[in-house]
Design an enzyme around this catalytic site. Structure first.
Site, short mmCIF file in Angstrom:
data_model
loop_
_atom_site.label_atom_id
_atom_site.label_comp_id
_atom_site.label_asym_id
_atom_site.label_seq_id
_atom_site.Cartn_x
_atom_site.Cartn_y
_atom_site.Cartn_z
CB SER A 63 -0.86 -0.02 1.27
OG SER A 63 -1.43 1.23 1.50
CE1 TYR A 101 -4.23 -2.95 5.48
CE2 TYR A 101 -3.75 -0.63 5.07
CZ TYR A 101 -3.99 -1.90 4.60
OH TYR A 101 -3.98 -2.15 3.25
CE LYS A 111 -1.62 -4.65 3.40
NZ LYS A 111 -1.75 -5.97 2.77
P1 NAD Z 1 -10.87 -7.45 0.95
O1 NAD Z 1 -11.14 -7.44 2.40
O2 NAD Z 1 -12.02 -7.29 0.02
O3 NAD Z 1 -10.08 -8.76 0.54
C1 NAD Z 1 -9.21 -9.43 1.42
C2 NAD Z 1 -9.60 -10.90 1.42
O4 NAD Z 1 -8.74 -11.62 2.30
C3 NAD Z 1 -11.04 -11.13 1.91
O5 NAD Z 1 -11.72 -11.93 0.97
C4 NAD Z 1 -10.87 -11.86 3.25
O6 NAD Z 1 -11.91 -12.74 3.51
C5 NAD Z 1 -9.53 -12.55 3.01
N1 NAD Z 1 -8.78 -12.90 4.24
C6 NAD Z 1 -8.46 -12.10 5.29
N2 NAD Z 1 -7.75 -12.79 6.19
C7 NAD Z 1 -7.60 -14.05 5.71
C8 NAD Z 1 -6.97 -15.22 6.19
N3 NAD Z 1 -6.33 -15.24 7.36
N4 NAD Z 1 -7.03 -16.35 5.43
C9 NAD Z 1 -7.68 -16.33 4.24
N5 NAD Z 1 -8.30 -15.26 3.74
C10 NAD Z 1 -8.25 -14.13 4.47
O7 NAD Z 1 -9.78 -6.32 0.67
P2 NAD Z 1 -9.20 -5.76 -0.71
O8 NAD Z 1 -9.57 -4.33 -0.81
O9 NAD Z 1 -9.52 -6.68 -1.82
O10 NAD Z 1 -7.65 -5.80 -0.38
C11 NAD Z 1 -6.82 -6.87 -0.80
C12 NAD Z 1 -5.42 -6.63 -0.30
O11 NAD Z 1 -4.96 -5.36 -0.78
C13 NAD Z 1 -5.32 -6.53 1.23
O12 NAD Z 1 -4.12 -7.12 1.64
C14 NAD Z 1 -5.29 -5.05 1.49
O13 NAD Z 1 -4.64 -4.74 2.68
C15 NAD Z 1 -4.50 -4.54 0.27
N6 NAD Z 1 -4.75 -3.13 -0.04
C16 NAD Z 1 -6.03 -2.70 -0.23
C17 NAD Z 1 -6.28 -1.35 -0.49
C18 NAD Z 1 -7.68 -0.84 -0.66
O14 NAD Z 1 -7.88 0.38 -0.56
N7 NAD Z 1 -8.66 -1.68 -0.94
C19 NAD Z 1 -5.20 -0.45 -0.58
C20 NAD Z 1 -3.90 -0.94 -0.42
C21 NAD Z 1 -3.69 -2.28 -0.15
N1 UFG Z 2 -12.97 10.71 3.22
C1 UFG Z 2 -13.98 11.58 3.59
N2 UFG Z 2 -15.14 11.04 4.07
C2 UFG Z 2 -15.34 9.69 4.20
C3 UFG Z 2 -14.29 8.82 3.83
C4 UFG Z 2 -13.11 9.37 3.36
O1 UFG Z 2 -13.85 12.79 3.48
O2 UFG Z 2 -16.39 9.28 4.67
C5 UFG Z 2 -11.73 11.29 2.69
C6 UFG Z 2 -10.52 10.98 3.55
O3 UFG Z 2 -10.38 11.93 4.58
C7 UFG Z 2 -9.41 11.04 2.52
C8 UFG Z 2 -10.08 10.55 1.23
O4 UFG Z 2 -11.47 10.71 1.44
O5 UFG Z 2 -9.02 12.35 2.34
C9 UFG Z 2 -9.77 9.10 0.90
O6 UFG Z 2 -10.04 8.32 2.07
P1 UFG Z 2 -10.13 6.72 2.00
O7 UFG Z 2 -10.47 6.25 3.38
O8 UFG Z 2 -11.00 6.30 0.88
O9 UFG Z 2 -8.64 6.31 1.60
P2 UFG Z 2 -7.25 6.57 2.33
O10 UFG Z 2 -6.40 7.32 1.38
O11 UFG Z 2 -7.42 7.10 3.68
O12 UFG Z 2 -6.72 5.07 2.53
C10 UFG Z 2 -6.66 4.15 1.46
C11 UFG Z 2 -6.88 2.73 1.97
C12 UFG Z 2 -5.74 2.28 2.84
C13 UFG Z 2 -4.44 2.50 2.13
C14 UFG Z 2 -4.31 3.92 1.64
C15 UFG Z 2 -3.08 4.05 0.81
O13 UFG Z 2 -8.07 2.65 2.73
O14 UFG Z 2 -5.87 0.90 3.04
O15 UFG Z 2 -5.44 4.26 0.83
O16 UFG Z 2 -2.90 5.35 0.37
F1 UFG Z 2 -3.44 2.23 2.98
#
Ligand code: NAD
Ligand code: UFG
Length: 336
Positions: free
Chosen positions: A124, A149, A153
């Site tokens: 991330s 969190y 990472k």
């Molecule tokens: P998500 O929660 O939709 O997907 C994660 C999946 O992992 C889920 O299906 C959950 O059931 C599974 N899981 C969790 N723990 C587990 C375990 N111990 N064994 C087996 N399965 C398990 O989230 P996502 O948005 O698809 O994110 C996927 C990956 O990307 C995550 O590692 C997350 O941290 C990373 N990531 C997500 C974002 C974002 O904004 N969505 C940003 C940066 C990184």
């Molecule tokens: N925001 C609002 N109102 C809301 C939700 C979010 O104003 O109800 C704003 C936040 O303050 C931020 C922007 O929208 O300025 C984006 O917020 P998100 O929560 O959608 O995303 P973040 O950038 O905070 O975090 C995301 C993922 C993290 C990841 C990160 C990496 O959730 O897992 O991007 O940059 F680590």
């Protein structure tokens, strides 16, 4: 190639499954459904007219992972499994460290015991911390994270890189995602958060569909053009296609490589609201609230390394991101 997707039933994993299948690869999924359900994989199969073998297991269960890796014999593991809610990680740090670190350690042990040499990892942009200035480049020193969190990472990246030092035959690809949004163009799969969404896009779309009354914009007193924070929103299908390129890259490379997956274009919270209003055709009710603890003002990628090395570039703009989020939300107002 044969790819095992841990956490493949989740938001990014299910979209990556579609992209991998579309590219002609075989996909296997292991998930414990902590934050997903088997329905997403059924829909992946419908979209692609291909089958996906789905294993229900916890990635920290070594015996289960040995059985699965033995059976699948994957060319590459794409490791999505993990807990990802920033706020929840502050109130449940031990659960977050336990789950996110354990899954990665167990996976590495099982890969070693089963001769699997390639891993693509979901990292991330959060690892850049709050002391680097955007656009972030992969060679910047990692920063200080603002929540457990983020530290998981940060630590998982370190664990994977160290494992590679000990075993130079490994290929480790660390993908630093910026802000994934949007959904597959079919509207059959998308982001399905449990409870109140933490992230901006699912919150806006639930307001648009009438599930929530209004959005709270977290602060409009930042040093940005409209006072709200700026992020690098990336369409989840662009992100998914980045994984295909990364997995293909890992086939012919050893060592640890880091890639930003972002567009390089920052948009503010109000830009996203405006674009979503255009997509859904009606106003999104919002109020300005106070800043959210832990938010960085600005985060966006320098995405030139992925363009150069992986020949990958995000193609879809924010209008497309909002249209596809809205399409998914309208067709599935209550999620899966
Ligand atoms: P998500 O929660 O939709 O997907 C994660 C999946 O992992 C889920 O299906 C959950 O059931 C599974 N899981 C969790 N723990 C587990 C375990 N111990 N064994 C087996 N399965 C398990 O989230 P996502 O948005 O698809 O994110 C996927 C990956 O990307 C995550 O590692 C997350 O941290 C990373 N990531 C997500 C974002 C974002 O904004 N969505 C940003 C940066 C990184
Ligand atoms: N925001 C609002 N109102 C809301 C939700 C979010 O104003 O109800 C704003 C936040 O303050 C931020 C922007 O929208 O300025 C984006 O917020 P998100 O929560 O959608 O995303 P973040 O950038 O905070 O975090 C995301 C993922 C993290 C990841 C990160 C990496 O959730 O897992 O991007 O940059 F680590």
């Amino acid at each position: 190639m044969r790819a095992l997707l841990t956490g493949g039933a989740g938001y990014i994993g299910s979209h990556t499954a579609v992209a991998m299948l579309d590219a002609g690869h075989e996909v296997f999924v292991v998930d414990n459904f902590a934050n997903s359900s088997a329905e997403s994989i059924k829909r992946v199969e419908q979209i692609t007219s291909r089958t996906v073998k789905l294993y229900e297991a916890d990635v920290s269960d070594k015996a289960a992972m040995d059985r699965i890796l033995g059976e699948v014999a994957p060319d590459v593991v794409i490791h999505f499994a993990g807990l990802k809610a920033v706020g929840e990680s502050v109130s449940k740090p031990v659960e977050y460290y336990r789950n996110n670190i354990d899954t990665t350690l167990t996976l590495l042990e099982s890969m070693k015991d089963n001769g699997v040499k390639r891993i693509v990892f979901s990292s991330s942009a959060t690892v850049y911390g709050d002391n680097n200035q955007p656009p972030f480049t992969e060679d910047m020193a990692k920063g200080m994270c603002t929540n457990p969190y983020g530290w998981t990472k940060w630590m998982q990246e370190q664990i994977l890189a160290d494992a590679n030092v000990a075993d130079p035959e490994l290929s480790v690809v660390l993908l630093r995602y910026f802000n994934p949004v949007g959904a597959h163009e079919s509207g059959m799969i998308g982001e399905d958060p449990k409870g109140v969404p933490n992230n901006l896009m699912p919150f806006i779309s639930q307001v648009a569909v009438g599930r929530r009354d209004k959005l709270t914009v977290f602060g409009n007193d930042y040093d940005t053009p409209d006072g709200t924070c700026r992020r690098d929103y990336i369409h989840v299908m662009d992100l998914a296609e980045g994984h295909v390129k990364a997995a293909e890259y890992s086939l012919n490379n050893k060592g640890t490589e880091i890639f930003n997956l972002g567009t390089g274009n920052p948009y503010s919270v109000l830009d996203m609201v405006n674009s979503f209003e255009a997509a859904c055709g009606h106003p999104i009710k919002y109020e300005i609230g106070s800043r959210r603890a832990g938010d960085v003002q600005d985060s966006w990628a320098d995405a030139t390394k992925a363009a150069k090395v992986l020949s990958w570039k995000a193609e879809r703009n924010i209008d497309q991101m909002c249209l596809d989020s809205w399409n998914w939300q309208m067709k599935n107002p209550d999620g899966y």
